[in-house]
Enzyme design. Structure first.
Site, PDB file in Angstrom:
ATOM      1  N   GLU A 294       0.839  -1.200   0.000  1.00 46.73           N
ATOM      2  CA  GLU A 294       0.000   0.000   0.000  1.00 46.73           C
ATOM      3  C   GLU A 294       0.872   1.248   0.000  1.00 46.73           C
ATOM      4  O   GLU A 294       2.019   1.222   0.450  1.00 46.73           O
ATOM      5  CB  GLU A 294      -0.915  -0.061   1.237  1.00 46.73           C
ATOM      6  CG  GLU A 294      -1.868   1.079   1.427  1.00 46.73           C
ATOM      7  CD  GLU A 294      -2.865   1.322   0.299  1.00 46.73           C
ATOM      8  OE1 GLU A 294      -2.433   1.457  -0.863  1.00 46.73           O
ATOM      9  OE2 GLU A 294      -4.069   1.441   0.588  1.00 46.73           O
ATOM     10  N   ASP A 295       0.328   2.352  -0.511  1.00 44.36           N
ATOM     11  CA  ASP A 295       1.082   3.609  -0.522  1.00 44.36           C
ATOM     12  C   ASP A 295       1.078   4.276   0.855  1.00 44.36           C
ATOM     13  O   ASP A 295       2.101   4.758   1.327  1.00 44.36           O
ATOM     14  CB  ASP A 295       0.558   4.571  -1.603  1.00 44.36           C
ATOM     15  CG  ASP A 295      -0.966   4.768  -1.563  1.00 44.36           C
ATOM     16  OD1 ASP A 295      -1.633   4.196  -0.669  1.00 44.36           O
ATOM     17  OD2 ASP A 295      -1.482   5.492  -2.426  1.00 44.36           O
TER      18      ASP A 295
ATOM     19  N   ASP B  78      -3.855   5.529   6.319  1.00 43.96           N
ATOM     20  CA  ASP B  78      -4.393   6.777   6.850  1.00 43.96           C
ATOM     21  C   ASP B  78      -5.374   6.426   7.975  1.00 43.96           C
ATOM     22  O   ASP B  78      -4.943   6.149   9.090  1.00 43.96           O
ATOM     23  CB  ASP B  78      -5.060   7.517   5.681  1.00 43.96           C
ATOM     24  CG  ASP B  78      -5.487   8.922   6.015  1.00 43.96           C
ATOM     25  OD1 ASP B  78      -4.802   9.582   6.808  1.00 43.96           O
ATOM     26  OD2 ASP B  78      -6.509   9.385   5.479  1.00 43.96           O
TER      27      ASP B  78
ATOM     28  N   LYS C 123       0.416   7.260   8.572  1.00 40.78           N
ATOM     29  CA  LYS C 123      -0.025   8.466   9.295  1.00 40.78           C
ATOM     30  C   LYS C 123      -0.766   7.996  10.532  1.00 40.78           C
ATOM     31  O   LYS C 123      -1.996   8.006  10.567  1.00 40.78           O
ATOM     32  CB  LYS C 123      -1.026   9.240   8.424  1.00 40.78           C
ATOM     33  CG  LYS C 123      -0.476  10.358   7.585  1.00 40.78           C
ATOM     34  CD  LYS C 123      -1.655  11.218   7.091  1.00 40.78           C
ATOM     35  CE  LYS C 123      -1.548  11.492   5.619  1.00 40.78           C
ATOM     36  NZ  LYS C 123      -2.744  12.187   5.087  1.00 40.78           N
TER      37      LYS C 123
ATOM     38  N   PHE D 255      -1.567  16.177   4.167  1.00 41.44           N
ATOM     39  CA  PHE D 255      -1.918  15.530   2.914  1.00 41.44           C
ATOM     40  C   PHE D 255      -0.695  15.577   2.002  1.00 41.44           C
ATOM     41  O   PHE D 255      -0.131  16.636   1.766  1.00 41.44           O
ATOM     42  CB  PHE D 255      -3.114  16.219   2.253  1.00 41.44           C
ATOM     43  CG  PHE D 255      -3.626  15.453   1.079  1.00 41.44           C
ATOM     44  CD1 PHE D 255      -4.500  14.385   1.277  1.00 41.44           C
ATOM     45  CD2 PHE D 255      -3.206  15.748  -0.212  1.00 41.44           C
ATOM     46  CE1 PHE D 255      -4.965  13.643   0.199  1.00 41.44           C
ATOM     47  CE2 PHE D 255      -3.661  15.006  -1.295  1.00 41.44           C
ATOM     48  CZ  PHE D 255      -4.540  13.951  -1.091  1.00 41.44           C
ATOM     49  N   VAL D 256      -0.285  14.404   1.514  1.00 45.39           N
ATOM     50  CA  VAL D 256       0.939  14.338   0.708  1.00 45.39           C
ATOM     51  C   VAL D 256       0.655  13.793  -0.690  1.00 45.39           C
ATOM     52  O   VAL D 256      -0.333  13.092  -0.903  1.00 45.39           O
ATOM     53  CB  VAL D 256       2.004  13.454   1.398  1.00 45.39           C
ATOM     54  CG1 VAL D 256       2.540  14.128   2.651  1.00 45.39           C
ATOM     55  CG2 VAL D 256       1.474  12.068   1.721  1.00 45.39           C
TER      56      VAL D 256
ATOM     57  N   ASP E  15      -1.719  10.709  -5.096  1.00 44.53           N
ATOM     58  CA  ASP E  15      -2.273  11.733  -5.976  1.00 44.53           C
ATOM     59  C   ASP E  15      -3.117  12.754  -5.242  1.00 44.53           C
ATOM     60  O   ASP E  15      -3.560  12.541  -4.116  1.00 44.53           O
ATOM     61  CB  ASP E  15      -3.162  11.085  -7.042  1.00 44.53           C
ATOM     62  CG  ASP E  15      -4.489  10.585  -6.447  1.00 44.53           C
ATOM     63  OD1 ASP E  15      -4.446   9.846  -5.454  1.00 44.53           O
ATOM     64  OD2 ASP E  15      -5.553  10.967  -6.963  1.00 44.53           O
TER      65      ASP E  15
ATOM     66  N   ARG F 243       1.183  11.716  -9.209  1.00 43.56           N
ATOM     67  CA  ARG F 243       1.625  10.351  -8.884  1.00 43.56           C
ATOM     68  C   ARG F 243       3.053  10.095  -9.369  1.00 43.56           C
ATOM     69  O   ARG F 243       3.756   9.248  -8.843  1.00 43.56           O
ATOM     70  CB  ARG F 243       0.712   9.305  -9.559  1.00 43.56           C
ATOM     71  CG  ARG F 243      -0.708   9.266  -9.015  1.00 43.56           C
ATOM     72  CD  ARG F 243      -1.409   8.018  -9.550  1.00 43.56           C
ATOM     73  NE  ARG F 243      -2.844   8.046  -9.380  1.00 43.56           N
ATOM     74  CZ  ARG F 243      -3.492   7.672  -8.282  1.00 43.56           C
ATOM     75  NH1 ARG F 243      -2.815   7.270  -7.233  1.00 43.56           N
ATOM     76  NH2 ARG F 243      -4.801   7.715  -8.227  1.00 43.56           N
TER      77      ARG F 243
HETATM   78  P1  IMP Z   1      -7.501   4.805   4.575  1.00 36.68           P
HETATM   79  O1  IMP Z   1      -8.523   3.779   4.241  1.00 36.68           O
HETATM   80  O2  IMP Z   1      -8.111   6.004   5.236  1.00 36.68           O
HETATM   81  O3  IMP Z   1      -6.327   4.266   5.347  1.00 36.68           O
HETATM   82  O4  IMP Z   1      -7.028   5.424   3.215  1.00 36.68           O
HETATM   83  C1  IMP Z   1      -6.032   4.938   2.436  1.00 36.68           C
HETATM   84  C2  IMP Z   1      -6.075   5.615   1.078  1.00 36.68           C
HETATM   85  O5  IMP Z   1      -6.431   7.008   1.153  1.00 36.68           O
HETATM   86  C3  IMP Z   1      -4.702   5.570   0.467  1.00 36.68           C
HETATM   87  O6  IMP Z   1      -4.510   4.396  -0.259  1.00 36.68           O
HETATM   88  C4  IMP Z   1      -4.702   6.811  -0.402  1.00 36.68           C
HETATM   89  O7  IMP Z   1      -5.240   6.504  -1.661  1.00 36.68           O
HETATM   90  C5  IMP Z   1      -5.640   7.785   0.290  1.00 36.68           C
HETATM   91  N1  IMP Z   1      -4.863   8.761   1.080  1.00 36.68           N
HETATM   92  C6  IMP Z   1      -4.804   8.870   2.409  1.00 36.68           C
HETATM   93  N2  IMP Z   1      -3.981   9.881   2.799  1.00 36.68           N
HETATM   94  C7  IMP Z   1      -3.501  10.417   1.652  1.00 36.68           C
HETATM   95  C8  IMP Z   1      -2.578  11.505   1.387  1.00 36.68           C
HETATM   96  O8  IMP Z   1      -2.015  12.181   2.266  1.00 36.68           O
HETATM   97  N3  IMP Z   1      -2.326  11.753   0.071  1.00 36.68           N
HETATM   98  C9  IMP Z   1      -2.909  11.050  -0.942  1.00 36.68           C
HETATM   99  N4  IMP Z   1      -3.758  10.025  -0.723  1.00 36.68           N
HETATM  100  C10 IMP Z   1      -4.061   9.725   0.567  1.00 36.68           C
END
Ligand code: IMP
Length: 178
Positions: free
Chosen positions: A98-99, A102, A130, A151-152, A158, A164
Site C-alpha cells: 500500500e502507498d 491513513d 499516518k 496531505f501528501v 495523488d 503520482r
Molecule cells: P484509509 O482507508 O483512510 O487508510 O485510506 C487509504 C487511502 O487514502 C490511500 O490508499 C490513499 O489513496 C488515500 N490517502 C490517504 N492519505 C492520503 C494523502 O495524504 N495523500 C494522498 N492520498 C491519501
C-alpha cells in the site's frame, strides 16, 4: 522540484534506501515460510511496489486489486471492488502493498476480504504511515516512513489523479487547493 510543491517530506534517495531495507526485513520475516503473493492496491502503490520487488530475492508472485470507498452495490463492508485478484490465494501468504495507511479502513476491509478468500496469512507493507489519523485498529507490519498529519502527494500518491509521477513525497502549496 514541481512548482506546486511546498516542501519535500521524503526524498527519492530516502525512498530508494528504505525500500532496500524493507525488502531485507520482508525476506528475513518470510525466510522459513512460503514466499508471499504480493497484492498491490492500485494505483498508488505501483511506484513503491516497483521499488521494493527488485530487492526481494524470494520467488514472490504479483497480483493487483483496485478498491474504492463504498458507493453502492458489490461492496464488501465499506469498500467496493473495482478490480479483483486474477488468481486464487487459498492457503497462501499474502503481503499487501500500500502507498499510505491513513484511517486504516481500506486495509482493514481488504485484509478481511483476503482472509475470506482463504489466505493463510495477510501482512502489510506500506510506504507511508499516518498513525495520528487512525480510526480502526490496523497496524502495518513493514513501514517505510511515519509522517505527520499532512496531505501528501508523489511517488504514487495523488491529488485528483495528479502528481503520482513525482519521484519524492511532498506537500502541496495551499493555493493548489483553491
Ligand atoms: P484509509 O482507508 O483512510 O487508510 O485510506 C487509504 C487511502 O487514502 C490511500 O490508499 C490513499 O489513496 C488515500 N490517502 C490517504 N492519505 C492520503 C494523502 O495524504 N495523500 C494522498 N492520498 C491519501
Amino acid at each position: 522540484m514541481h512548482t506546486d510543491i511546498k516542501k519535500v517530506l521524503v526524498s527519492h534517495q530516502q525512498i530508494v534506501e528504505r525500500a532496500q531495507e524493507l525488502a531485507n526485513e520482508i525476506q528475513e520475516d518470510y525466510k522459513d515460510k512460503k514466499p508471499p503473493i504480493l497484492v498491490a492496491l492500485l494505483k498508488g502503490s505501483v511506484p513503491f511496489l516497483a521499488e521494493i520487488i527488485k530487492w526481494i530475492e524470494m520467488d514472490v508472485e504479483l497480483d493487483f486489486m483496485d478498491v474504492s470507498s463504498y458507493e453502492g452495490t458489490e461492496s464488501v463492508g465499506d469498500v467496493r471492488i473495482l478490480k479483483d485478484l486474477d488468481r486464487s490465494i487459498k492457503e497462501d501468504n499474502v503481503l499487501l502493498v500500500e502507498d499510505i495507511v491513513d484511517t486504516g479502513k481500506t486495509l482493514e476491509q481488504v485484509s478481511k476480504l483476503l482472509y475470506n478468500k482463504g489466505a493463510a496469512d495477510v501482512k502489510i507493507v506500506t510506504l507511508l504511515d499516518k498513525p495520528s489519523r487512525r480510526i480502526v485498529d490496523v497496524k502495518a507490519d513493514f513501514i517505510g516512513f511515519e509522517i505527520p498529519n499532512e496531505f501528501v502527494v508523489g511517488f504514487g500518491l495523488d491529488y485528483i489523479e495528479k502528481y503520482r509521477n513525482l519521484p519524492y513525497v511532498g506537500v502541496l502549496k495551499d493555493e493548489v487547493y483553491l
